[in-house]
Design an enzyme around this catalytic site. Sequence first.
Site, PDB file in Angstrom:
ATOM      1  N   ARG A   1       0.824  -1.215   0.000  1.00 28.92           N
ATOM      2  CA  ARG A   1       0.000   0.000   0.000  1.00 28.92           C
ATOM      3  C   ARG A   1       0.858   1.266   0.000  1.00 28.92           C
ATOM      4  NH1 ARG A   1      -4.982   1.922   3.263  1.00 28.92           N
ATOM      5  NH2 ARG A   1      -4.260   3.622   4.557  1.00 28.92           N
TER       6      ARG A   1
ATOM      7  N   ARG B   1      -1.160   9.610   4.703  1.00 27.16           N
ATOM      8  CA  ARG B   1      -1.033  10.095   6.087  1.00 27.16           C
ATOM      9  C   ARG B   1       0.131  11.072   6.188  1.00 27.16           C
ATOM     10  NH1 ARG B   1      -4.885   7.589   5.623  1.00 27.16           N
ATOM     11  NH2 ARG B   1      -5.881   6.041   6.980  1.00 27.16           N
TER      12      ARG B   1
ATOM     13  N   HIS C   1      -9.499   6.428  -4.609  1.00 32.94           N
ATOM     14  CA  HIS C   1      -9.115   5.229  -3.854  1.00 32.94           C
ATOM     15  C   HIS C   1     -10.066   4.083  -4.167  1.00 32.94           C
ATOM     16  CE1 HIS C   1      -6.199   7.042  -0.895  1.00 32.94           C
ATOM     17  NE2 HIS C   1      -6.698   8.123  -1.470  1.00 32.94           N
ATOM     18  N   SER C   2      -9.671   2.901  -3.716  1.00 32.83           N
ATOM     19  CA  SER C   2     -10.519   1.734  -3.860  1.00 32.83           C
ATOM     20  C   SER C   2     -10.460   1.003  -2.519  1.00 32.83           C
ATOM     21  CB  SER C   2      -9.956   0.858  -4.970  1.00 32.83           C
ATOM     22  OG  SER C   2     -10.514  -0.425  -4.947  1.00 32.83           O
TER      23      SER C   2
ATOM     24  N   GLU D   1     -13.964   6.692  -2.896  1.00 30.05           N
ATOM     25  CA  GLU D   1     -13.742   5.246  -2.793  1.00 30.05           C
ATOM     26  C   GLU D   1     -14.597   4.562  -3.854  1.00 30.05           C
ATOM     27  OE1 GLU D   1     -11.628   3.672  -0.861  1.00 30.05           O
ATOM     28  OE2 GLU D   1     -11.151   5.073   0.765  1.00 30.05           O
TER      29      GLU D   1
END
Length: 426
Positions: free
Chosen positions: A238, A258, A310-311, A387
């Site tokens: 990731r 982050r 994102h997924s 998402e």
Amino acid sequence: MARLLSCLLLLVAAVYGRHEKYEGHQLYVVAGASNEFVELEAKLDFLSIKPAATTASGQVEVLLRLSPEERNGWLNYFQSKRMPYTLVADNLADIFREEDLKQQAAKLKTSAKNGNSSMTWERYYDYQEINDYLDSLAAEYPQIVTLINAGLSYEGKQIKYVRISSSRFEDLRKPVIVIDATIHAREWVTPPVALYLIHKLVVDVTDSDLVQNIDWIIIPMVNPDGYDYSMKEDRLWRKTRSTAHEGSDQCPGVDGNRNFDHYFGTRPASADPCSIIFEGPAPFSEPETRIIRDAILRHLDRVRLYITVHSYGNMFLYAWGNNGTLPSNGLMLQVVGVTMAQAIDKLKLDKAPLYIVGNAAQVLYYTTGTSRDWTRAIGIPYTYTLELPGYEYEFVVPPEYIKQIVTETYAGFVAGARYVHSIYNN
Ligand SMILES: *[C@@H]1O[C@H](CO)[C@@H](O)[C@H](O)[C@H]1NC(C)=O
Ligand SMILES: *[C@@H]1O[C@H](CO)[C@@H](O)[C@H](O)[C@H]1NC(C)=O
């Protein structure tokens, strides 16, 4: 014949060897209160989170991976906390092998029709193919596409993005929209979504107002190191692949989402280099996040909409992720989010859930250092984490769904772009 056989054997060996580390790993869905999961996120590999509002249990449900060694300990822990869990997949290595076979088949099927400046939306492309595609597109459409070689990843791979404009970014009245994808390496279906948007703005144009009225910055491959590593070594990778932090010999890489300078360092969970959400040694420690930062800051006064792709989970999430309160334009963030979500829902597959739109911390849980919050904090009014759908495949979305996902998501981008343009031109 013998050669063919040995080639095949080599291929099979490669495929099997690569996923060995996930032999016997199982997937569980665990239900619980959102605060139960805040601490666990640093210790476990969460593959997705479903908001309480959408689950049968009425609680947050997390999909997570357990290795054979840690399984019993964690299952006992969930039991002691009265957190119900269900086994949903028995051997992750088998799932990845099956994915490889599908990807191989899709590759064979598409290789014939694939030139340089075309994508088939039927398979996943590696980072070099994506970069080549961007190069050839810029060469073919120099009037509207400007290719930016923005810099190198930690391992020295080119990170490229495109600026799309009918006025060479010189008409300062136009709003700018920024889209990025693949900050999380394992979310393979995200670069095609960004690439398809480029394709629709440049090659197969059906909504010419989008380029007439808006300037676009699209960064399809933020984290090429991680993506390449996910394709070749570890399907679940990731983070970035940097090794500049303490502890990186054991735990390389930083969670790019982050690593932005917003409430950085305020959550102990993300300070652990071995955590999947490690924030990094300092804000913007990663070349990959600095590239997003610089691309945005260069046009900050005109950027009105930012979406990081994102997924998976069918959600548009907005600030503030760090404490669950709303920015001053919270109501309009909801309205624009719903506008995009509804446009997508109109085209969605029956089996996909409706999109959820909401504050990231209220819908899921607290996060710090995200690009969504950072972009909102520096003054961009509309910023979202998108998402995409995962269906029953979670983030291992088979290639035959790429076309569906890129098409429906494009409709969401169109709706969002038009809405934001209308707000700033009245
Ligand atoms: C693709 O690009 C390469 C180099 O950029 C070129 O040599 C090749 O002919 C191109 N192929 C097609 C099918 O356009
Ligand atoms: C929540 O965080 C935002 C920044 O993300 C900040 O502006 C706001 O003041 C905080 N609210 C509370 C109640 O702490």
